[in-house]
Design a protein around this motif. Structure first.
Motif, short mmCIF file in Angstrom:
data_model
loop_
_atom_site.label_atom_id
_atom_site.label_comp_id
_atom_site.label_asym_id
_atom_site.label_seq_id
_atom_site.Cartn_x
_atom_site.Cartn_y
_atom_site.Cartn_z
N GLY A 127 -4.85 1.63 12.53
CA GLY A 127 -4.62 2.09 13.89
C GLY A 127 -5.14 3.48 14.19
N TRP A 128 -5.75 4.14 13.24
CA TRP A 128 -6.28 5.47 13.50
C TRP A 128 -7.59 5.66 12.75
N ALA A 129 -8.53 6.32 13.42
CA ALA A 129 -9.82 6.64 12.82
C ALA A 129 -10.10 8.12 13.03
N ASP A 130 -10.71 8.75 12.06
CA ASP A 130 -11.10 10.16 12.16
C ASP A 130 -12.56 10.26 12.58
N VAL A 131 -12.84 11.26 13.41
CA VAL A 131 -14.22 11.52 13.83
C VAL A 131 -14.93 12.22 12.66
N PHE A 132 -16.13 11.76 12.37
CA PHE A 132 -16.92 12.26 11.23
C PHE A 132 -18.33 12.54 11.71
N HIS A 133 -18.88 13.68 11.31
CA HIS A 133 -20.27 14.00 11.67
C HIS A 133 -21.17 13.71 10.48
N ILE A 134 -22.12 12.82 10.69
CA ILE A 134 -23.06 12.45 9.63
C ILE A 134 -24.23 13.43 9.64
N GLU A 135 -24.40 14.10 8.51
CA GLU A 135 -25.52 15.04 8.37
C GLU A 135 -26.70 14.43 7.65
N LYS A 136 -26.40 13.52 6.70
CA LYS A 136 -27.45 12.84 5.94
C LYS A 136 -27.00 11.41 5.71
N THR A 172 -22.64 11.02 20.58
CA THR A 172 -22.02 12.32 20.85
C THR A 172 -20.59 12.36 20.33
N LEU A 173 -20.12 13.58 20.10
CA LEU A 173 -18.73 13.80 19.69
C LEU A 173 -17.78 13.28 20.76
N GLU A 174 -18.09 13.54 22.01
CA GLU A 174 -17.22 13.11 23.11
C GLU A 174 -17.09 11.59 23.16
N ALA A 175 -18.19 10.89 22.94
CA ALA A 175 -18.17 9.43 22.95
C ALA A 175 -17.31 8.89 21.80
N ALA A 176 -17.41 9.51 20.64
CA ALA A 176 -16.61 9.08 19.49
C ALA A 176 -15.13 9.31 19.76
N ARG A 177 -14.79 10.47 20.29
CA ARG A 177 -13.38 10.76 20.60
C ARG A 177 -12.84 9.82 21.67
N ALA A 178 -13.62 9.55 22.71
CA ALA A 178 -13.19 8.65 23.77
C ALA A 178 -12.97 7.24 23.23
N ALA A 179 -13.86 6.78 22.37
CA ALA A 179 -13.72 5.44 21.78
C ALA A 179 -12.46 5.38 20.93
N ARG A 180 -12.22 6.44 20.17
CA ARG A 180 -11.02 6.46 19.32
C ARG A 180 -9.77 6.38 20.17
N GLU A 181 -9.72 7.16 21.25
CA GLU A 181 -8.53 7.15 22.12
C GLU A 181 -8.35 5.79 22.79
N GLY A 182 -9.44 5.18 23.21
CA GLY A 182 -9.35 3.85 23.81
C GLY A 182 -8.85 2.82 22.81
N ALA A 183 -9.30 2.94 21.58
CA ALA A 183 -8.87 2.00 20.54
C ALA A 183 -7.40 2.19 20.20
N VAL A 184 -6.93 3.43 20.21
CA VAL A 184 -5.50 3.69 19.97
C VAL A 184 -4.67 3.04 21.07
N ALA A 185 -5.10 3.17 22.31
CA ALA A 185 -4.39 2.54 23.43
C ALA A 185 -4.36 1.02 23.25
N GLU A 186 -5.48 0.46 22.83
CA GLU A 186 -5.53 -0.99 22.60
C GLU A 186 -4.58 -1.39 21.47
N TRP A 187 -4.56 -0.60 20.40
CA TRP A 187 -3.68 -0.84 19.26
C TRP A 187 -2.22 -0.85 19.73
N ARG A 188 -1.85 0.13 20.55
CA ARG A 188 -0.47 0.27 21.02
C ARG A 188 -0.02 -0.90 21.88
N LYS A 189 -0.94 -1.58 22.55
CA LYS A 189 -0.59 -2.74 23.36
C LYS A 189 0.07 -3.83 22.53
N HIS A 190 -0.17 -3.82 21.24
CA HIS A 190 0.32 -4.87 20.35
C HIS A 190 1.57 -4.47 19.57
N ASP A 191 2.07 -3.25 19.79
CA ASP A 191 3.22 -2.76 19.03
C ASP A 191 4.45 -3.65 19.16
#
Length: 110
Positions: free
Chosen positions: A17-26, A59-78
């Motif tokens: 239910g949770w994912a961390d944002v990670f920046h890929i350098e290589k 982008t960082l913003e896109a990753a964070r927005a996707a994570r937040e949307g996924a958390v909301a989706e996860w919570r729908k099933h609680d």
């Protein structure tokens, strides 16, 4: 010469239910190297298998927005999960009671 990574922001599984944002350098065919920008202390780059990447974003913003949307989706099933867990506990209790009853009846018969 450095290679530009088209989608350098990734979501990495932290726990269910949770994912961390990670920046890929290589990256290579089987691994990614980078850092977690949201962690208080950013240490040396870390390596993971490409299988650890859940999703990638430009982008960082896109990753964070996707994570937040996924958390909301996860919570729908609680509520459904809590209900299923309660039913599972009831079924496990019934199984345990039946097992103990069987053992006690067998002991009483002898």
């Amino acid at each position: 010469m450095s290679q530009t990574i088209e989608r350098p922001w990734a979501l990495m599984r932290h726990h269910a239910g949770w994912a961390d944002v990670f920046h890929i350098e290589k990256e290579s065919a089987d691994s990614v190297t980078g850092f977690y920008p949201d962690r208080e202390t950013v240490g040396p780059p870390v390596n993971y298998s490409v299988r650890a990447v859940l999703a990638r974003f430009p982008t960082l913003e896109a990753a964070r927005a996707a994570r937040e949307g996924a958390v909301a989706e996860w919570r729908k099933h609680d509520a459904a999960v809590r209900e299923a867990e309660a039913k599972l506990r009831e079924a496990e209790k019934a199984r345990e009671d039946a097992w103990l009853t069987c053992l006690r009846e067998a002991a009483a018969a002898h």
